[in-house]
Design a protein around this motif. Structure first.
Motif, PDB file in Angstrom:
ATOM      1  N   LYS A   1       3.058  -9.352  -0.429  1.00  0.00           N
ATOM      2  CA  LYS A   1       1.761  -8.687  -0.513  1.00  0.00           C
ATOM      3  C   LYS A   1       0.874  -8.962   0.702  1.00  0.00           C
ATOM      4  O   LYS A   1      -0.166  -8.348   0.852  1.00  0.00           O
ATOM      5  CB  LYS A   1       1.039  -9.110  -1.790  1.00  0.00           C
ATOM      6  CG  LYS A   1       1.673  -8.513  -3.030  1.00  0.00           C
ATOM      7  CD  LYS A   1       0.962  -8.972  -4.272  1.00  0.00           C
ATOM      8  CE  LYS A   1       1.631  -8.419  -5.504  1.00  0.00           C
ATOM      9  NZ  LYS A   1       0.985  -8.892  -6.738  1.00  0.00           N
ATOM     10  N   ASP A   2       1.289  -9.884   1.565  1.00  0.00           N
ATOM     11  CA  ASP A   2       0.566 -10.084   2.821  1.00  0.00           C
ATOM     12  C   ASP A   2       0.710  -8.879   3.742  1.00  0.00           C
ATOM     13  O   ASP A   2      -0.108  -8.688   4.632  1.00  0.00           O
ATOM     14  CB  ASP A   2       1.082 -11.336   3.543  1.00  0.00           C
ATOM     15  CG  ASP A   2       0.603 -12.608   2.898  1.00  0.00           C
ATOM     16  OD1 ASP A   2      -0.367 -12.550   2.115  1.00  0.00           O
ATOM     17  OD2 ASP A   2       1.200 -13.666   3.165  1.00  0.00           O
ATOM     18  N   TRP A   3       1.742  -8.091   3.519  1.00  0.00           N
ATOM     19  CA  TRP A   3       1.956  -6.882   4.313  1.00  0.00           C
ATOM     20  C   TRP A   3       1.046  -5.789   3.729  1.00  0.00           C
ATOM     21  O   TRP A   3       1.231  -5.350   2.594  1.00  0.00           O
ATOM     22  CB  TRP A   3       3.412  -6.452   4.248  1.00  0.00           C
ATOM     23  CG  TRP A   3       4.321  -7.392   4.961  1.00  0.00           C
ATOM     24  CD1 TRP A   3       4.627  -8.666   4.583  1.00  0.00           C
ATOM     25  CD2 TRP A   3       5.015  -7.149   6.167  1.00  0.00           C
ATOM     26  NE1 TRP A   3       5.477  -9.226   5.483  1.00  0.00           N
ATOM     27  CE2 TRP A   3       5.734  -8.317   6.476  1.00  0.00           C
ATOM     28  CE3 TRP A   3       5.098  -6.062   7.028  1.00  0.00           C
ATOM     29  CZ2 TRP A   3       6.524  -8.426   7.593  1.00  0.00           C
ATOM     30  CZ3 TRP A   3       5.899  -6.161   8.139  1.00  0.00           C
ATOM     31  CH2 TRP A   3       6.594  -7.339   8.417  1.00  0.00           C
ATOM     32  N   ARG A   4       0.096  -5.376   4.511  1.00  0.00           N
ATOM     33  CA  ARG A   4      -0.920  -4.439   4.025  1.00  0.00           C
ATOM     34  C   ARG A   4      -0.319  -3.127   3.536  1.00  0.00           C
ATOM     35  O   ARG A   4      -0.747  -2.561   2.541  1.00  0.00           O
ATOM     36  CB  ARG A   4      -1.919  -4.181   5.140  1.00  0.00           C
ATOM     37  CG  ARG A   4      -3.069  -3.329   4.720  1.00  0.00           C
ATOM     38  CD  ARG A   4      -4.075  -3.235   5.827  1.00  0.00           C
ATOM     39  NE  ARG A   4      -5.111  -2.290   5.441  1.00  0.00           N
ATOM     40  CZ  ARG A   4      -5.957  -1.772   6.271  1.00  0.00           C
ATOM     41  NH1 ARG A   4      -5.922  -2.112   7.542  1.00  0.00           N
ATOM     42  NH2 ARG A   4      -6.858  -0.920   5.867  1.00  0.00           N
ATOM     43  N   ARG A   5       0.678  -2.646   4.235  1.00  0.00           N
ATOM     44  CA  ARG A   5       1.298  -1.376   3.856  1.00  0.00           C
ATOM     45  C   ARG A   5       1.934  -1.467   2.469  1.00  0.00           C
ATOM     46  O   ARG A   5       1.950  -0.504   1.714  1.00  0.00           O
ATOM     47  CB  ARG A   5       2.334  -0.977   4.898  1.00  0.00           C
ATOM     48  CG  ARG A   5       2.960   0.345   4.643  1.00  0.00           C
ATOM     49  CD  ARG A   5       3.848   0.773   5.807  1.00  0.00           C
ATOM     50  NE  ARG A   5       3.932   2.198   5.838  1.00  0.00           N
ATOM     51  CZ  ARG A   5       3.217   2.986   6.608  1.00  0.00           C
ATOM     52  NH1 ARG A   5       2.341   2.479   7.416  1.00  0.00           N
ATOM     53  NH2 ARG A   5       3.373   4.276   6.572  1.00  0.00           N
ATOM     54  N   VAL A   6       2.432  -2.640   2.127  1.00  0.00           N
ATOM     55  CA  VAL A   6       3.066  -2.833   0.822  1.00  0.00           C
ATOM     56  C   VAL A   6       2.013  -3.061  -0.256  1.00  0.00           C
ATOM     57  O   VAL A   6       2.078  -2.483  -1.338  1.00  0.00           O
ATOM     58  CB  VAL A   6       4.062  -4.015   0.873  1.00  0.00           C
ATOM     59  CG1 VAL A   6       4.621  -4.321  -0.495  1.00  0.00           C
ATOM     60  CG2 VAL A   6       5.184  -3.707   1.850  1.00  0.00           C
ATOM     61  N   SER A   7       1.028  -3.898   0.015  1.00  0.00           N
ATOM     62  CA  SER A   7       0.054  -4.254  -1.015  1.00  0.00           C
ATOM     63  C   SER A   7      -0.846  -3.088  -1.407  1.00  0.00           C
ATOM     64  O   SER A   7      -1.260  -2.984  -2.553  1.00  0.00           O
ATOM     65  CB  SER A   7      -0.794  -5.437  -0.565  1.00  0.00           C
ATOM     66  OG  SER A   7      -1.555  -5.087   0.561  1.00  0.00           O
ATOM     67  N   THR A   8      -1.145  -2.199  -0.464  1.00  0.00           N
ATOM     68  CA  THR A   8      -2.016  -1.064  -0.787  1.00  0.00           C
ATOM     69  C   THR A   8      -1.243   0.212  -1.087  1.00  0.00           C
ATOM     70  O   THR A   8      -1.830   1.175  -1.556  1.00  0.00           O
ATOM     71  CB  THR A   8      -2.983  -0.781   0.369  1.00  0.00           C
ATOM     72  OG1 THR A   8      -2.240  -0.546   1.550  1.00  0.00           O
ATOM     73  CG2 THR A   8      -3.939  -1.933   0.557  1.00  0.00           C
ATOM     74  N   ARG A   9       0.036   0.206  -0.814  1.00  0.00           N
ATOM     75  CA  ARG A   9       0.913   1.358  -1.013  1.00  0.00           C
ATOM     76  C   ARG A   9       0.354   2.636  -0.407  1.00  0.00           C
ATOM     77  O   ARG A   9      -0.072   3.549  -1.110  1.00  0.00           O
ATOM     78  CB  ARG A   9       1.235   1.576  -2.481  1.00  0.00           C
ATOM     79  CG  ARG A   9       2.292   2.670  -2.583  1.00  0.00           C
ATOM     80  CD  ARG A   9       2.974   2.794  -3.854  1.00  0.00           C
ATOM     81  NE  ARG A   9       3.956   3.875  -3.711  1.00  0.00           N
ATOM     82  CZ  ARG A   9       4.604   4.401  -4.674  1.00  0.00           C
ATOM     83  NH1 ARG A   9       4.437   3.964  -5.880  1.00  0.00           N
ATOM     84  NH2 ARG A   9       5.459   5.361  -4.462  1.00  0.00           N
ATOM     85  N   TYR A  10       0.364   2.666   0.929  1.00  0.00           N
ATOM     86  CA  TYR A  10      -0.060   3.872   1.629  1.00  0.00           C
ATOM     87  C   TYR A  10       0.914   5.012   1.409  1.00  0.00           C
ATOM     88  O   TYR A  10       0.534   6.168   1.384  1.00  0.00           O
ATOM     89  CB  TYR A  10      -0.165   3.608   3.133  1.00  0.00           C
ATOM     90  CG  TYR A  10      -1.339   2.761   3.521  1.00  0.00           C
ATOM     91  CD1 TYR A  10      -2.611   3.049   3.071  1.00  0.00           C
ATOM     92  CD2 TYR A  10      -1.172   1.660   4.347  1.00  0.00           C
ATOM     93  CE1 TYR A  10      -3.688   2.281   3.421  1.00  0.00           C
ATOM     94  CE2 TYR A  10      -2.253   0.884   4.716  1.00  0.00           C
ATOM     95  CZ  TYR A  10      -3.504   1.202   4.250  1.00  0.00           C
ATOM     96  OH  TYR A  10      -4.568   0.432   4.606  1.00  0.00           O
ATOM     97  N   ASP A  11       2.178   4.690   1.267  1.00  0.00           N
ATOM     98  CA  ASP A  11       3.215   5.706   1.165  1.00  0.00           C
ATOM     99  C   ASP A  11       3.313   6.223  -0.266  1.00  0.00           C
ATOM    100  O   ASP A  11       3.451   5.455  -1.208  1.00  0.00           O
ATOM    101  CB  ASP A  11       4.567   5.127   1.587  1.00  0.00           C
ATOM    102  CG  ASP A  11       4.497   4.510   2.964  1.00  0.00           C
ATOM    103  OD1 ASP A  11       4.005   5.194   3.871  1.00  0.00           O
ATOM    104  OD2 ASP A  11       4.906   3.342   3.110  1.00  0.00           O
TER     105      ASP A  11
ATOM    106  N   SER B   1      11.452   1.560   1.705  1.00  0.00           N
ATOM    107  CA  SER B   1      11.883   1.180   3.052  1.00  0.00           C
ATOM    108  C   SER B   1      10.858   0.256   3.714  1.00  0.00           C
ATOM    109  O   SER B   1      11.229  -0.651   4.458  1.00  0.00           O
ATOM    110  CB  SER B   1      12.145   2.412   3.908  1.00  0.00           C
ATOM    111  OG  SER B   1      10.970   3.166   4.067  1.00  0.00           O
ATOM    112  N   ALA B   2       9.564   0.447   3.434  1.00  0.00           N
ATOM    113  CA  ALA B   2       8.536  -0.475   3.954  1.00  0.00           C
ATOM    114  C   ALA B   2       8.713  -1.857   3.327  1.00  0.00           C
ATOM    115  O   ALA B   2       8.587  -2.882   4.012  1.00  0.00           O
ATOM    116  CB  ALA B   2       7.140   0.071   3.663  1.00  0.00           C
ATOM    117  N   ILE B   3       9.039  -1.888   2.047  1.00  0.00           N
ATOM    118  CA  ILE B   3       9.311  -3.165   1.368  1.00  0.00           C
ATOM    119  C   ILE B   3      10.539  -3.819   1.972  1.00  0.00           C
ATOM    120  O   ILE B   3      10.558  -5.028   2.216  1.00  0.00           O
ATOM    121  CB  ILE B   3       9.485  -2.946  -0.151  1.00  0.00           C
ATOM    122  CG1 ILE B   3       8.158  -2.549  -0.783  1.00  0.00           C
ATOM    123  CG2 ILE B   3      10.041  -4.192  -0.820  1.00  0.00           C
ATOM    124  CD1 ILE B   3       8.277  -2.122  -2.229  1.00  0.00           C
ATOM    125  N   ALA B   4      11.570  -3.036   2.236  1.00  0.00           N
ATOM    126  CA  ALA B   4      12.800  -3.579   2.816  1.00  0.00           C
ATOM    127  C   ALA B   4      12.549  -4.185   4.194  1.00  0.00           C
ATOM    128  O   ALA B   4      13.101  -5.242   4.520  1.00  0.00           O
ATOM    129  CB  ALA B   4      13.866  -2.488   2.905  1.00  0.00           C
TER     130      ALA B   4
END
Length: 141
Positions: free
Chosen positions: A111-121, A129-132
């Motif tokens: 969840k430190d990865w902003r793209r994953v924690s906020t789910r832009y996609d 794939s962003a999670i991977a």
């Protein structure tokens, strides 16, 4: 000690990420489901390819008789607390269950990865794939 930990958390909007980690808390397998889907769907998907493990630690969301029976069949000892809806309490090793914090730390690092924690996609494939990508970096750090 050969072991696997299994955990569940909600990541982003209306999405559940199921993960299997090793004893160090590094992610090994991932499965993503919609938020309204039962946790048992993720458990079944992860069980099919689960490697040989001595112990499996899981949270209450994975408490099901068929899941426990599958683990017994595979020869894996389980440490899963009983769900609140069970009439008969299930005993589990509370000291061993405290080791499940490793998977929670893995989810926190994810969840430190902003793209994953906020789910832009919005597309599940792009989100996975962003999670991977994040998991690959987490695995090697």
């Amino acid at each position: 000690m050969r072991g696997r930990l299994i955990g569940l958390t909600k990541v982003g909007m209306n999405t559940k990420l199921h993960a299997v980690t090793d004893t160090s808390g590094r992610p090994v397998r991932l499965f993503i489901t919609a938020g309204q889907v039962s946790d048992y769907t993720g458990a079944a998907a992860l069980m099919n390819g689960l490697l040989e493990a001595e112990w499996l630690l899981a949270d209450r969301g994975y408490d099901a008789d068929w899941f426990r029976d599958t683990l017994i069949y595979k020869g894996t000892k389980r440490c899963i607390p009983g769900g609140k809806s069970r009439k008969k309490t299930i005993k589990y090793d509370k000291r061993r269950y405290k080791r499940r914090n490793r998977i929670e730390r893995m989810f926190d690092r994810l969840k430190d990865w902003r793209r994953v924690s906020t789910r832009y996609d919005r597309c599940p494939k792009v989100f996975l794939s962003a999670i991977a990508l994040a998991v690959t970096v987490i695995f090697w750090l």
